[in-house]
Design an enzyme around this catalytic site. Structure first.
Site, short mmCIF file in Angstrom:
data_model
loop_
_atom_site.label_atom_id
_atom_site.label_comp_id
_atom_site.label_asym_id
_atom_site.label_seq_id
_atom_site.Cartn_x
_atom_site.Cartn_y
_atom_site.Cartn_z
N LYS A 126 0.85 -1.16 -0.07
CA LYS A 126 0.00 0.05 0.10
C LYS A 126 0.82 1.44 -0.07
O LYS A 126 2.01 1.22 0.52
CB LYS A 126 -0.86 0.03 1.29
N ASP A 166 -7.11 4.47 -4.50
CA ASP A 166 -7.64 4.29 -3.01
C ASP A 166 -8.37 5.69 -2.75
O ASP A 166 -8.76 6.36 -3.88
CB ASP A 166 -6.52 3.83 -2.10
P1 NDP Z 1 -12.96 7.71 -2.70
O1 NDP Z 1 -11.80 8.78 -2.46
O2 NDP Z 1 -13.56 7.55 -3.93
O3 NDP Z 1 -14.12 8.16 -1.59
C1 NDP Z 1 -14.11 8.09 -0.38
C2 NDP Z 1 -15.21 8.60 0.08
O4 NDP Z 1 -15.09 8.51 1.78
C3 NDP Z 1 -15.59 10.06 0.04
O5 NDP Z 1 -17.01 10.43 -0.10
C4 NDP Z 1 -15.08 10.89 1.11
O6 NDP Z 1 -15.54 12.06 1.48
C5 NDP Z 1 -15.26 9.80 2.25
N1 NDP Z 1 -14.34 10.16 3.12
C6 NDP Z 1 -13.11 9.62 3.14
N2 NDP Z 1 -12.25 9.93 4.23
C7 NDP Z 1 -12.91 10.31 5.11
C8 NDP Z 1 -13.00 10.80 6.50
N3 NDP Z 1 -11.86 10.68 6.99
N4 NDP Z 1 -14.17 11.07 7.12
C9 NDP Z 1 -15.23 11.17 6.41
N5 NDP Z 1 -15.53 10.86 5.14
C10 NDP Z 1 -14.57 10.51 4.46
O7 NDP Z 1 -12.42 6.52 -2.09
P2 NDP Z 1 -12.85 4.97 -2.40
O8 NDP Z 1 -14.32 4.86 -2.50
O9 NDP Z 1 -12.08 4.41 -3.15
O10 NDP Z 1 -12.62 4.39 -0.87
C11 NDP Z 1 -13.39 4.15 0.29
C12 NDP Z 1 -12.90 3.20 1.22
O11 NDP Z 1 -12.73 1.72 0.59
C13 NDP Z 1 -11.61 3.19 1.60
O12 NDP Z 1 -11.41 2.63 3.08
C14 NDP Z 1 -10.88 2.53 0.68
O13 NDP Z 1 -9.63 1.96 1.33
C15 NDP Z 1 -11.61 1.10 0.56
N6 NDP Z 1 -11.27 0.65 -0.56
C16 NDP Z 1 -11.38 0.99 -1.97
C17 NDP Z 1 -11.00 0.28 -2.88
C18 NDP Z 1 -11.03 0.93 -4.27
O14 NDP Z 1 -11.12 -0.09 -5.45
N7 NDP Z 1 -11.22 2.08 -4.50
C19 NDP Z 1 -10.88 -1.00 -2.88
C20 NDP Z 1 -11.03 -1.78 -1.45
C21 NDP Z 1 -11.38 -0.91 -0.67
P3 NDP Z 1 -14.79 13.61 0.91
O15 NDP Z 1 -14.74 13.14 -0.63
O16 NDP Z 1 -15.52 14.58 1.48
O17 NDP Z 1 -13.45 13.21 1.71
O1 2IT Z 2 -8.03 -1.57 -0.56
C1 2IT Z 2 -7.94 -1.89 -1.66
O2 2IT Z 2 -7.95 -3.23 -1.83
C2 2IT Z 2 -7.90 -0.93 -2.83
N1 2IT Z 2 -7.66 0.27 -2.77
C3 2IT Z 2 -7.54 -1.56 -4.26
C4 2IT Z 2 -6.34 -2.18 -4.61
C5 2IT Z 2 -5.99 -2.56 -5.95
O3 2IT Z 2 -4.51 -2.87 -6.25
O4 2IT Z 2 -6.81 -2.62 -6.82
#
Ligand code: NDP
Ligand code: 2IT
Length: 444
Positions: A126, A166
């Site tokens: 990561k 992420d």
């Molecule tokens: P994005 O940046 O697309 O979206 C994140 C969302 O969560 C936004 O709405 C953001 O609001 C909110 N957010 C982030 N940090 C905070 C905080 N500290 N407090 C309140 N709201 C918060 O990220 P993803 O959707 O990609 O990721 C979301 C979660 O999923 C994370 O935990 C990530 O690690 C996990 N994840 C993502 C994957 C992927 O493929 N993208 C795969 C597996 C897990 P704002 O815009 O206002 O900050």
């Molecule tokens: O938390 C996760 O699994 C991710 N942000 C996606 C990682 C990836 O390599 O697609």
């Protein structure tokens, strides 16, 4: 002291000021007790646990870039290459002001077991930076991404370490980073996933984490003689994972009624307007305050609060520790039946314990959100064979992977006498493959 307790104590002592990393390690090692107890002498001699909690390599570097006022800005970049026993390091890059080494280590540690659960050959890693893309111009984001990749490109490659998106890292950031990698290294290869479709990205990767979350919930419900049909779903977050979780929840007959960002949250009793959400977040990069311009009947509240809405299924899809003990009590009191983690470690340990003790079916992130990284691995396969698969082909594979993950974690929990405890099941099932590969490869 038991071997597990010794290693936990050592992790806490040797990694001060990293509470999220401690939390992730404690959860995994506590789950592994039955496996460790059965192999204690051998695991201790081979220092299996000490090796699995210590990253193979961690990189920390300066990222200097020039903002639109001509001012030089300095951020910190990280890449933690945690474990390569079963494949090249794989895991996303988080761009958020809260990023520090402990956060990246917790995410990298989780990623080892998640990636193992996918059944695909990917190790755990990561990275990221405390850079905040919010409010920056496209040129500033590009300047940051180019500077970040100028250093990172020395340590990654299609067969060594393959980063992805992420929080804060989406298609725009991946594009800028890919361009800079290619420019410096002179290699057109699958060094990043989540790429745009015109330059090596995979169909369905954008949707994969959210879709995968709903596929595993669907499979779990099927095994409990139930479906998503007519279920009210509460979702937190309004980013990549939340948006496509909402989309698939609709497709499977559910009714998602909430979403949130870091300023506030929306309750739409008629169901979230997906087109409005996409326009606000993906096109305008705006705040959820705008949602009421599209849906005057919806409620917008400042702060946090999605878990107070009565629902059958709760899907935390924003960030770590966003669902605490009070929220867990509210969910139980409101008759919620299922919590499935779209985000990484969104539920505090106390909340997880409370939910499980009160009969809620709890699917942990390393199983429930594995669809994103699994589809990244499918993107790597397509890049290697220089072909691209249809949306349907990738989506079918994703469905199969999520169903398999459910059965593997369910079986592992049963095998060790913890039926229905998917936290224990996921940690054990993920660990078994990694430890087997580590043992086979000798003391490295
Ligand atoms: P994005 O940046 O697309 O979206 C994140 C969302 O969560 C936004 O709405 C953001 O609001 C909110 N957010 C982030 N940090 C905070 C905080 N500290 N407090 C309140 N709201 C918060 O990220 P993803 O959707 O990609 O990721 C979301 C979660 O999923 C994370 O935990 C990530 O690690 C996990 N994840 C993502 C994957 C992927 O493929 N993208 C795969 C597996 C897990 P704002 O815009 O206002 O900050
Ligand atoms: O938390 C996760 O699994 C991710 N942000 C996606 C990682 C990836 O390599 O697609």
């Amino acid at each position: 002291m038991s071997y597990v307790d010794e290693v936990i104590a050592r992790v806490v002592k040797e990694n001060p000021n990293e509470p999220e990393f401690h939390q992730a390690v404690k959860e995994v090692l506590n789950s592994l007790r039955p496996v460790v107890d059965a192999n204690e002498e051998k695991f201790r001699r081979d220092a299996v646990l000490e090796r699995i909690v210590n990253p193979e390599r961690q990189l920390k570097f300066r990222v200097s870039w020039v903002d639109d006022n001509g001012q030089v800005q300095v951020n910190t970049g990280y890449r933690v290459q945690f474990n390569s026993a079963i494949g090249p390091y794989k895991g996303g890059l988080r761009l958020h002001p809260s990023v520090n080494l402990g956060i990246i280590k917790f995410l990298g540690f989780e990623q080892i077991f998640k990636n193992s659960l996918t059944g695909l050959p990917i190790g755990g890693g990561k990275g990221g930076s405390d850079f905040d893309p919010k409010g920056k111009s496209d040129r500033e984001v590009m300047a940051f991404c180019q500077s970040f990749m100028t250093e990172l490109c020395k340590y990654i490659g299609a067969d060594t370490d393959v980063p992805a998106g992420d929080i804060g890292t989406g298609a725009r950031e991946i594009g800028y980073m890919f361009g800079q990698y290619k420019r410096i290294r002179g290699l057109y290869e699958g060094v990043l996933t989540g790429k745009g479709l015109s330059y090596g990205g995979s169909l369905a990767r954008k949707e994969a984490t959210g879709y995968g979350l709903l596929y595993i919930v669907q499979e779990m419900l099927k095994c409990h003689n139930d479906t998503l049909e007519g279920k009210t779903v509460i979702v937190s977050g309004a980013g990549n994972v939340a948006t496509y979780a909402i989309e698939k929840a609709y497709q499977l007959g559910g009714k998602p009624v909430t979403c949130s960002d870091s300023t506030g949250w929306v309750y739409d009793p008629d169901g979230i307007d997906l087109a409005a959400l996409k326009e606000i977040k993906e096109v305008k990069r705006a705040r959820l305050t705008e949602y009421r311009n599209y849906r005057p009947n919806a409620e917008y509240h400042e702060g946090r609060g999605v878990w107070s809405v009565k629902a059958d299924i709760a899907l935390p899809c924003a960030t770590q520790n966003e669902l605490n003990l009070d929220d867990a009590k509210t969910l139980v009191a409101n008759g919620c039946k299922v919590v499935a983690e779209g985000a990484n470690m969104p539920t505090t340990q106390e909340a997880t314990d409370y939910l499980q003790e009160n009969g809620i079916i709890f699917l942990p992130g390393k199983a429930a959100n594995a669809g994103g990284v699994a589809t990244s691995a499918l993107e790597m396969s397509q890049n290697s064979e220089r072909l691209s698969w249809s949306f349907d082909e990738v989506d079918k594979k994703l469905q199969g992977i999520m169903a398999n993950i459910y059965h593997n974690i369910d079986n592992a929990a049963k095998k060790y006498g913890f039926e229905g405890n998917y936290v224990v099941g996921a940690n054990i099932a993920g660990f078994e493959k990694v430890v087997d590969a580590m043992q086979a490869q000798g003391i490295v």
